[in-house]
Scaffold this active site. Structure first.
Site, PDB file in Angstrom:
ATOM      1  CE  LYS A 169      24.523  -9.399 -23.052  1.00  0.00           C
ATOM      2  NZ  LYS A 169      23.831  -8.072 -23.697  1.00  0.00           N
ATOM      3  NE  ARG A 205      20.106  -9.333 -32.931  1.00  0.00           N
ATOM      4  CZ  ARG A 205      20.722  -9.112 -31.985  1.00  0.00           C
ATOM      5  NH1 ARG A 205      21.468  -9.936 -32.104  1.00  0.00           N
ATOM      6  NH2 ARG A 205      19.354  -9.412 -31.070  1.00  0.00           N
ATOM      7  NE  ARG A 259      18.228 -10.078 -21.990  1.00  0.00           N
ATOM      8  CZ  ARG A 259      18.669 -10.316 -23.767  1.00  0.00           C
ATOM      9  NH1 ARG A 259      19.758 -11.921 -23.194  1.00  0.00           N
ATOM     10  NH2 ARG A 259      19.211  -9.344 -24.445  1.00  0.00           N
ATOM     11  NE  ARG A 271      17.311  -6.351 -27.477  1.00  0.00           N
ATOM     12  CZ  ARG A 271      18.012  -6.302 -28.390  1.00  0.00           C
ATOM     13  NH1 ARG A 271      18.367  -5.346 -29.364  1.00  0.00           N
ATOM     14  NH2 ARG A 271      18.979  -7.001 -27.980  1.00  0.00           N
ATOM     15  NE  ARG A 327      23.417  -5.691 -33.883  1.00  0.00           N
ATOM     16  CZ  ARG A 327      23.729  -6.604 -32.466  1.00  0.00           C
ATOM     17  NH1 ARG A 327      24.771  -6.491 -31.648  1.00  0.00           N
ATOM     18  NH2 ARG A 327      22.314  -6.393 -31.118  1.00  0.00           N
TER      19      ARG A 327
HETATM   20  P1  ADP Z   1      21.338  -9.275 -27.402  1.00  0.00           P
HETATM   21  O1  ADP Z   1      21.502  -8.007 -28.363  1.00  0.00           O
HETATM   22  O2  ADP Z   1      21.039  -8.203 -26.068  1.00  0.00           O
HETATM   23  O3  ADP Z   1      22.949 -10.205 -26.872  1.00  0.00           O
HETATM   24  P2  ADP Z   1      20.302 -11.723 -27.460  1.00  0.00           P
HETATM   25  O4  ADP Z   1      21.161 -11.616 -28.379  1.00  0.00           O
HETATM   26  O5  ADP Z   1      20.826 -11.511 -26.306  1.00  0.00           O
HETATM   27  O6  ADP Z   1      20.142 -10.195 -27.226  1.00  0.00           O
HETATM   28  O7  ADP Z   1      18.880 -11.981 -27.603  1.00  0.00           O
HETATM   29  C1  ADP Z   1      17.837 -11.992 -27.741  1.00  0.00           C
HETATM   30  C2  ADP Z   1      16.309 -11.227 -27.713  1.00  0.00           C
HETATM   31  O8  ADP Z   1      16.158 -12.920 -26.772  1.00  0.00           O
HETATM   32  C3  ADP Z   1      16.190 -10.439 -26.119  1.00  0.00           C
HETATM   33  O9  ADP Z   1      15.876  -9.280 -26.723  1.00  0.00           O
HETATM   34  C4  ADP Z   1      15.066 -12.030 -25.388  1.00  0.00           C
HETATM   35  O10 ADP Z   1      13.781 -11.747 -26.320  1.00  0.00           O
HETATM   36  C5  ADP Z   1      15.282 -13.063 -25.517  1.00  0.00           C
HETATM   37  N1  ADP Z   1      16.166 -13.061 -24.917  1.00  0.00           N
HETATM   38  C6  ADP Z   1      17.615 -13.759 -25.083  1.00  0.00           C
HETATM   39  N2  ADP Z   1      18.263 -13.892 -23.947  1.00  0.00           N
HETATM   40  C7  ADP Z   1      17.299 -14.697 -23.328  1.00  0.00           C
HETATM   41  C8  ADP Z   1      16.694 -14.329 -21.266  1.00  0.00           C
HETATM   42  N3  ADP Z   1      17.817 -14.953 -21.051  1.00  0.00           N
HETATM   43  N4  ADP Z   1      15.715 -14.606 -20.712  1.00  0.00           N
HETATM   44  C9  ADP Z   1      14.634 -13.727 -21.097  1.00  0.00           C
HETATM   45  N5  ADP Z   1      15.146 -13.634 -23.035  1.00  0.00           N
HETATM   46  C10 ADP Z   1      16.438 -13.802 -23.352  1.00  0.00           C
END
Ligand code: ADP
Length: 187
Positions: free
Chosen positions: A13, A135, A88, A146, A127
């Site tokens: 994304k 991370r 989400r 997740r 990654r």
């Molecule tokens: P990804 O690697 O799936 O792109 P993100 O960077 O979007 O992950 O999100 C990292 C973490 O931040 C998630 O695992 C969650 O803990 C929190 N988070 C991000 N966006 C949301 C959301 N819309 N609702 C709840 N938690 C969120």
């Protein structure tokens, strides 16, 4: 044009969002990036979100909604935005509808980047091994959590937009470039 980029963790994304920002000159709103910034700055919000994020759990809807509502009120959103990592949960999607309604605005399309689960695990493991800036949520136990949470809490969001006839799907297992091309075609 207001777009949601939707997909499981590791679907790409963020990568596709960067491409779309350039191409369409619209902004990206990544709740993950905003939260990581808060963690880095050690704000109250960041401190309370850190453990949740490190475990791969979801930050409570109220916190997320206050972040998003504030961000969507900024004038630069008027020209269009890409939501990445949000909504989400079904509740977040419903709350988003309310906010946009007040602003006389709406989501035009939700783009689902579809990737098989075994490929996701490979990608995120790679990654985690490749980056020096690891991370804390990129290890395999947490990744499995997740993905579990994605299936349980996040997937219902897909059906919500499908019913509204706003959902389009791209095959996220093609090259980055081909995924970008497929997205442009659908917009
Ligand atoms: P990804 O690697 O799936 O792109 P993100 O960077 O979007 O992950 O999100 C990292 C973490 O931040 C998630 O695992 C969650 O803990 C929190 N988070 C991000 N966006 C949301 C959301 N819309 N609702 C709840 N938690 C969120």
């Amino acid at each position: 044009m207001n777009i949601i980029l939707f997909g499981p963790p590791g679907a790409g994304k963020g990568t596709q969002a960067k491409f779309l920002i350039e191409k369409f000159k619209i902004i990206q709103i990544s709740t993950g990036d905003i939260l990581r910034e808060e963690v880095k700055l050690k704000t109250d919000l960041g401190i309370s979100a850190k453990n949740i994020m490190d475990n791969g759990d979801l930050v409570p809807d109220e916190i997320i909604m206050s972040i998003v509502e504030k961000r969507l009120a900024e004038p630069d959103c008027k020209k269009g935005f890409i939501l990445d990592g949000f909504p989400r949960t079904l509740n977040q999607a419903l709350e988003l509808e309310k906010i946009l309604k007040v602003q006389n605005s709406e989501i035009n399309k939700i783009i689902f980047i579809d990737v098989d689960e075994d490929i996701l695990i490979d990608r995120i493991t790679t990654r985690a091994l490749e980056t020096s800036n690891i991370r804390e949520d990129d290890n395999s136990t947490i990744l499995k959590n997740r993905i579990k949470i994605y299936k349980k809490d996040t997937k219902p969001v897909l059906d919500f937009y499908k019913n509204m006839k706003k959902l389009v799907t791209v095959n996220g297992m093609m090259s980055i470039e081909d995924v970008s091309k497929a997205i442009v075609k659908l917009l």
